[in-house]
Design an enzyme around this catalytic site. Sequence first.
Site, PDB file in Angstrom:
ATOM      1  CD  GLN A   1      -2.890   0.547   1.896  1.00  0.00           C
ATOM      2  OE1 GLN A   1      -2.637  -0.127   2.917  1.00  0.00           O
ATOM      3  NE2 GLN A   1      -3.903   2.128   1.933  1.00  0.00           N
ATOM      4  CG  PHE A   2       1.337   4.101  -3.386  1.00  0.00           C
ATOM      5  CD1 PHE A   2       1.338   5.111  -3.608  1.00  0.00           C
ATOM      6  CD2 PHE A   2       0.228   3.118  -4.220  1.00  0.00           C
ATOM      7  CE1 PHE A   2       0.284   5.918  -4.699  1.00  0.00           C
ATOM      8  CE2 PHE A   2      -0.573   3.771  -5.083  1.00  0.00           C
ATOM      9  CZ  PHE A   2      -0.604   4.936  -4.917  1.00  0.00           C
ATOM     10  CB  THR A   3      -1.971   5.309   0.203  1.00  0.00           C
ATOM     11  OG1 THR A   3      -2.740   3.922   0.524  1.00  0.00           O
ATOM     12  CG2 THR A   3      -3.030   4.720  -1.463  1.00  0.00           C
TER      13      THR A   3
END
Length: 148
Positions: free
Chosen positions: A78-80
Amino acid sequence: MRIVLQRVSRASVRVEGHLVAEIGPGLLVFVGVGHDERGDEPDRLAEKVCHLRIFEDADGKMNLPLADVDGSVLVVPQFTLYGDWRKGRRPSWIGAAPPELAAGRVEAFAQSLEALGARVARGSFREHMEVELTNDGPVTLFLDGADL
């Protein structure tokens, strides 16, 4: 690396309606990779996650690690987690590592968990995922590899 960890009674990931990963009781771990991470963070965070005493013992106290409850781990990239929302109304993802680097780091984290004896399922990298979970507790923790 940044991690959001949730104790779950179950969790699953679907991509385009197809089940790609599923676990019963254990941990759902969202993993983000930043530009400035040190090379040993996947191993150090895996060690921390495996040994966190966040499962209840016979007295109802959070006193047991993952292995003592025969739990599994679902690792979801999850890059967010590196979103910067301080300016404007649209988050900036500039702090997130490029996908070519992040994919290897997330997999290194999953492999480190396995080396420590954990059963690990994986979400899909660079895919739109539907993550379903039943949070147990709820217990949710945020870990930043820079703090270890």
